[in-house]
Motif scaffolding. Structure first.
Motif, PDB file in Angstrom:
ATOM      1  N   GLY A  11       0.803  -1.211   0.000  1.00 55.45           N
ATOM      2  CA  GLY A  11       0.000   0.000   0.000  1.00 55.45           C
ATOM      3  C   GLY A  11       0.830   1.250   0.000  1.00 55.45           C
ATOM      4  O   GLY A  11       2.066   1.207  -0.013  1.00 55.45           O
ATOM      5  N   PRO A  12       0.164   2.403   0.026  1.00 49.15           N
ATOM      6  CA  PRO A  12       0.884   3.686  -0.030  1.00 49.15           C
ATOM      7  C   PRO A  12       1.754   3.892   1.199  1.00 49.15           C
ATOM      8  O   PRO A  12       1.337   3.642   2.329  1.00 49.15           O
ATOM      9  N   ILE A  13       2.962   4.404   0.972  1.00 53.95           N
ATOM     10  CA  ILE A  13       3.900   4.551   2.085  1.00 53.95           C
ATOM     11  C   ILE A  13       3.554   5.731   2.973  1.00 53.95           C
ATOM     12  O   ILE A  13       4.089   5.853   4.078  1.00 53.95           O
ATOM     13  N   ASP A  14       2.657   6.607   2.525  1.00 54.51           N
ATOM     14  CA  ASP A  14       2.267   7.739   3.371  1.00 54.51           C
ATOM     15  C   ASP A  14       1.060   7.419   4.241  1.00 54.51           C
ATOM     16  O   ASP A  14       0.567   8.275   4.972  1.00 54.51           O
ATOM     17  N   GLN A  15       0.565   6.183   4.196  1.00 57.11           N
ATOM     18  CA  GLN A  15      -0.519   5.765   5.083  1.00 57.11           C
ATOM     19  C   GLN A  15       0.107   5.294   6.394  1.00 57.11           C
ATOM     20  O   GLN A  15       0.879   4.342   6.419  1.00 57.11           O
ATOM     21  N   SER A  16      -0.220   5.955   7.479  1.00 61.30           N
ATOM     22  CA  SER A  16       0.471   5.724   8.746  1.00 61.30           C
ATOM     23  C   SER A  16      -0.058   4.496   9.472  1.00 61.30           C
ATOM     24  O   SER A  16      -1.145   3.973   9.173  1.00 61.30           O
ATOM     25  N   ASN A 154       3.025  -2.005  -5.791  1.00 61.06           N
ATOM     26  CA  ASN A 154       2.725  -3.211  -5.026  1.00 61.06           C
ATOM     27  C   ASN A 154       3.700  -4.341  -5.341  1.00 61.06           C
ATOM     28  O   ASN A 154       4.201  -5.019  -4.431  1.00 61.06           O
ATOM     29  N   LEU A 155       3.965  -4.565  -6.625  1.00 61.01           N
ATOM     30  CA  LEU A 155       4.913  -5.607  -6.998  1.00 61.01           C
ATOM     31  C   LEU A 155       6.309  -5.274  -6.486  1.00 61.01           C
ATOM     32  O   LEU A 155       7.054  -6.165  -6.058  1.00 61.01           O
ATOM     33  N   SER A 156       6.673  -3.990  -6.524  1.00 61.30           N
ATOM     34  CA  SER A 156       7.987  -3.569  -6.038  1.00 61.30           C
ATOM     35  C   SER A 156       8.140  -3.835  -4.549  1.00 61.30           C
ATOM     36  O   SER A 156       9.220  -4.223  -4.081  1.00 61.30           O
ATOM     37  N   GLN A 157       7.074  -3.649  -3.783  1.00 62.41           N
ATOM     38  CA  GLN A 157       7.160  -3.876  -2.344  1.00 62.41           C
ATOM     39  C   GLN A 157       7.380  -5.354  -2.023  1.00 62.41           C
ATOM     40  O   GLN A 157       8.179  -5.692  -1.143  1.00 62.41           O
ATOM     41  N   VAL A 158       6.682  -6.230  -2.734  1.00 64.00           N
ATOM     42  CA  VAL A 158       6.891  -7.663  -2.503  1.00 64.00           C
ATOM     43  C   VAL A 158       8.309  -8.058  -2.894  1.00 64.00           C
ATOM     44  O   VAL A 158       8.994  -8.793  -2.159  1.00 64.00           O
ATOM     45  N   ALA A 188      -3.167 -10.915   9.591  1.00 64.55           N
ATOM     46  CA  ALA A 188      -2.196 -10.497   8.581  1.00 64.55           C
ATOM     47  C   ALA A 188      -2.825 -10.500   7.197  1.00 64.55           C
ATOM     48  O   ALA A 188      -3.435 -11.487   6.780  1.00 64.55           O
ATOM     49  N   HIS A 189      -2.634  -9.379   6.488  1.00 68.31           N
ATOM     50  CA  HIS A 189      -3.242  -9.179   5.170  1.00 68.31           C
ATOM     51  C   HIS A 189      -2.174  -9.143   4.085  1.00 68.31           C
ATOM     52  O   HIS A 189      -1.110  -8.547   4.275  1.00 68.31           O
ATOM     53  N   SER A 190      -2.445  -9.793   2.948  1.00 67.62           N
ATOM     54  CA  SER A 190      -1.647  -9.618   1.741  1.00 67.62           C
ATOM     55  C   SER A 190      -0.172  -9.949   2.006  1.00 67.62           C
ATOM     56  O   SER A 190       0.140 -11.012   2.551  1.00 67.62           O
ATOM     57  N   LEU A 191       0.747  -9.062   1.618  1.00 68.90           N
ATOM     58  CA  LEU A 191       2.165  -9.274   1.897  1.00 68.90           C
ATOM     59  C   LEU A 191       2.402  -9.482   3.384  1.00 68.90           C
ATOM     60  O   LEU A 191       3.324 -10.212   3.780  1.00 68.90           O
ATOM     61  N   GLY A 192       1.566  -8.883   4.226  1.00 66.65           N
ATOM     62  CA  GLY A 192       1.701  -9.057   5.668  1.00 66.65           C
ATOM     63  C   GLY A 192       1.588 -10.502   6.100  1.00 66.65           C
ATOM     64  O   GLY A 192       2.162 -10.894   7.130  1.00 66.65           O
ATOM     65  N   SER A 193       0.878 -11.331   5.316  1.00 66.47           N
ATOM     66  CA  SER A 193       0.791 -12.751   5.668  1.00 66.47           C
ATOM     67  C   SER A 193       2.139 -13.444   5.475  1.00 66.47           C
ATOM     68  O   SER A 193       2.475 -14.375   6.210  1.00 66.47           O
ATOM     69  N   VAL A 194       2.919 -12.990   4.498  1.00 64.57           N
ATOM     70  CA  VAL A 194       4.264 -13.526   4.290  1.00 64.57           C
ATOM     71  C   VAL A 194       5.181 -13.088   5.437  1.00 64.57           C
ATOM     72  O   VAL A 194       5.928 -13.896   5.999  1.00 64.57           O
ATOM     73  N   VAL A 195       5.106 -11.803   5.783  1.00 58.11           N
ATOM     74  CA  VAL A 195       5.926 -11.280   6.880  1.00 58.11           C
ATOM     75  C   VAL A 195       5.569 -11.986   8.187  1.00 58.11           C
ATOM     76  O   VAL A 195       6.457 -12.422   8.945  1.00 58.11           O
ATOM     77  N   ALA A 196       4.277 -12.120   8.465  1.00 52.26           N
ATOM     78  CA  ALA A 196       3.844 -12.773   9.704  1.00 52.26           C
ATOM     79  C   ALA A 196       4.272 -14.234   9.736  1.00 52.26           C
ATOM     80  O   ALA A 196       4.719 -14.739  10.780  1.00 52.26           O
ATOM     81  N   PRO A 216      -0.808 -13.970  -0.654  1.00 51.86           N
ATOM     82  CA  PRO A 216      -0.092 -14.559  -1.785  1.00 51.86           C
ATOM     83  C   PRO A 216       0.815 -15.728  -1.379  1.00 51.86           C
ATOM     84  O   PRO A 216       1.699 -16.112  -2.145  1.00 51.86           O
ATOM     85  N   LEU A 217       0.605 -16.285  -0.194  1.00 48.54           N
ATOM     86  CA  LEU A 217       1.504 -17.329   0.301  1.00 48.54           C
ATOM     87  C   LEU A 217       1.574 -18.543  -0.622  1.00 48.54           C
ATOM     88  O   LEU A 217       2.558 -19.280  -0.597  1.00 48.54           O
ATOM     89  N   GLY A 218       0.548 -18.770  -1.422  1.00 44.56           N
ATOM     90  CA  GLY A 218       0.565 -19.936  -2.294  1.00 44.56           C
ATOM     91  C   GLY A 218       1.178 -19.700  -3.656  1.00 44.56           C
ATOM     92  O   GLY A 218       1.140 -20.592  -4.506  1.00 44.56           O
ATOM     93  N   LEU A 219       1.751 -18.523  -3.897  1.00 50.20           N
ATOM     94  CA  LEU A 219       2.336 -18.216  -5.201  1.00 50.20           C
ATOM     95  C   LEU A 219       3.418 -19.244  -5.523  1.00 50.20           C
ATOM     96  O   LEU A 219       4.384 -19.394  -4.791  1.00 50.20           O
ATOM     97  N   ARG A 220       3.243 -19.933  -6.632  1.00 49.71           N
ATOM     98  CA  ARG A 220       4.026 -21.141  -6.886  1.00 49.71           C
ATOM     99  C   ARG A 220       5.527 -20.899  -7.012  1.00 49.71           C
ATOM    100  O   ARG A 220       6.331 -21.483  -6.293  1.00 49.71           O
ATOM    101  N   THR A 221       5.933 -20.059  -7.966  1.00 45.50           N
ATOM    102  CA  THR A 221       7.331 -20.030  -8.357  1.00 45.50           C
ATOM    103  C   THR A 221       8.198 -19.076  -7.548  1.00 45.50           C
ATOM    104  O   THR A 221       9.419 -19.158  -7.607  1.00 45.50           O
ATOM    105  N   ILE A 222       7.578 -18.176  -6.805  1.00 48.90           N
ATOM    106  CA  ILE A 222       8.381 -17.173  -6.102  1.00 48.90           C
ATOM    107  C   ILE A 222       8.187 -17.268  -4.596  1.00 48.90           C
ATOM    108  O   ILE A 222       9.031 -17.773  -3.867  1.00 48.90           O
ATOM    109  N   VAL A 223       7.034 -16.835  -4.112  1.00 48.72           N
ATOM    110  CA  VAL A 223       6.850 -16.736  -2.669  1.00 48.72           C
ATOM    111  C   VAL A 223       6.977 -18.092  -2.006  1.00 48.72           C
ATOM    112  O   VAL A 223       7.683 -18.268  -1.004  1.00 48.72           O
ATOM    113  N   ARG A 224       6.305 -19.104  -2.566  1.00 44.64           N
ATOM    114  CA  ARG A 224       6.315 -20.413  -1.929  1.00 44.64           C
ATOM    115  C   ARG A 224       7.728 -20.996  -1.862  1.00 44.64           C
ATOM    116  O   ARG A 224       8.105 -21.655  -0.894  1.00 44.64           O
TER     117      ARG A 224
END
Length: 304
Positions: A11-16, A154-158, A188-196, A216-224
């Motif tokens: 998400g946006p980096i200016d959201q606190s 979003n892709l850059s953050q992951v 944990a939401h989205s990328l946060g599920s990977v971090v958590a 996105p924890l089930g992403l086959r070729t990268i995250v998983r």
């Protein structure tokens, strides 16, 4: 430390942190109240239940694009981001509810592969993947999320999380800074599920509840393949893991996480499929507005 710890996603980096925490608390409390738990809702809203947002979005500032052409990633990171984008297209093709959406994703995947060539560098390939995602109805209906600059962000953050060790360690630390033996639940939401997921593997005390959504924890070729530790498995101190997914959430790479993590203990329950209202199926507050998101929290707070 907090009884309930939230872990945000992309998400946006200016959201606190305070803004995110307020939005999530309001959404979850409203769901508890609607589901017949007014006392627990009041505990969340009134501060009797200690809440915290594990915040790490500021770490992505060096990678935040100014526009859709501004790729602020190394070559390896751009390749990672491209692979993630292609994986998300594959998820849309596999499980979107609309035939048209699945066909669009298949068409964009074919076009992307046809455009591959030695003249294409990592930034150009990433822009091709972003363009393909933006043209898919499942993404375009998300409104603001369909903007190419936002998709690139979003892709850059992951990719930055997966490829930048400093970002990764500091994001994991942001979770562990709020979790102790008194913590009852992590949401944990989205990328946060990977971090958590990675953070909770470092816990030395039990955690009664983990709830992931839009993951996105089930992403086959990268995250998983790049989760830590390997092979992917349920964090040993987690006692119950609930996962929620909307089939039209373009970030959800796989609906059945229990097949990925091979959990024979039943800690990771079969994914709860929900239908989020409105256009943006990936929004955290949409998931928190679902009864299956609130019910597990009500259980652990009552027993605690």
């Amino acid at each position: 430390m907090a009884e309930v710890v939230f872990v945000h996603g992309m998400g946006p980096i200016d959201q606190s942190a305070d803004e995110l925490l307020a939005d999530w608390r309001t959404a979850l409390a409203a769901t508890l109240r609607r589901e017949g738990e007014p006392a627990l809702a009041e505990r969340l809203e009134g501060g009797a239940t200690d809440l915290a947002m594990a915040y790490y979005r500021h770490l992505f500032r060096p990678h935040d694009p100014a526009d859709q052409w501004d790729v602020r990633l190394s070559g390896d990171q751009a390749r990672t981001a491209t692979d993630i984008g292609v994986g998300l297209l594959g998820g849309i093709e596999e499980h979107a509810t609309r035939d048209r959406d699945r066909a669009e994703a298949a068409r964009e995947l074919a076009a992307f592969r046809a455009d591959l060539g030695p003249a294409q560098g990592p930034p150009e390939l990433l822009r091709l993947a972003v363009g393909g995602l933006a043209r898919c109805g499942a993404v375009a209906r998300a409104g603001f999320a369909a903007a190419k600059t936002v998709l690139l962000r979003n892709l850059s953050q992951v990719a930055a999380y997966l490829d930048d060790e400093d970002v990764r360690e500091r994001a994991v630390a942001a979770v562990l800074d709020h979790v102790d033996a008194d913590t009852r639940a992590v949401y944990a939401h989205s990328l946060g599920s990977v971090v958590a997921y990675e953070a909770l593997h470092r816990l030395e005390h039990p955690l009664p509840l983990l709830v992931t959504f839009g993951s996105p924890l089930g992403l086959r070729t990268i995250v998983r393949e790049r989760l830590r530790p390997q092979p992917p498995r349920v964090p040993p101190t987690v006692k119950r893991w609930v996962n929620l997914a909307d089939r039209d959430d373009f970030v959800v790479a796989l609906l059945h996480l229990d097949k990925v993590f091979g959990d024979a203990t039943g800690v990771l329950e079969p994914t709860v499929k929900v239908a989020n209202r409105g256009l943006d199926a990936h929004a955290a507050v949409k998931y928190l507005g679902q009864a299956p998101a609130a019910a597990p929290l009500a259980e652990v707070l009552r027993t605690g």
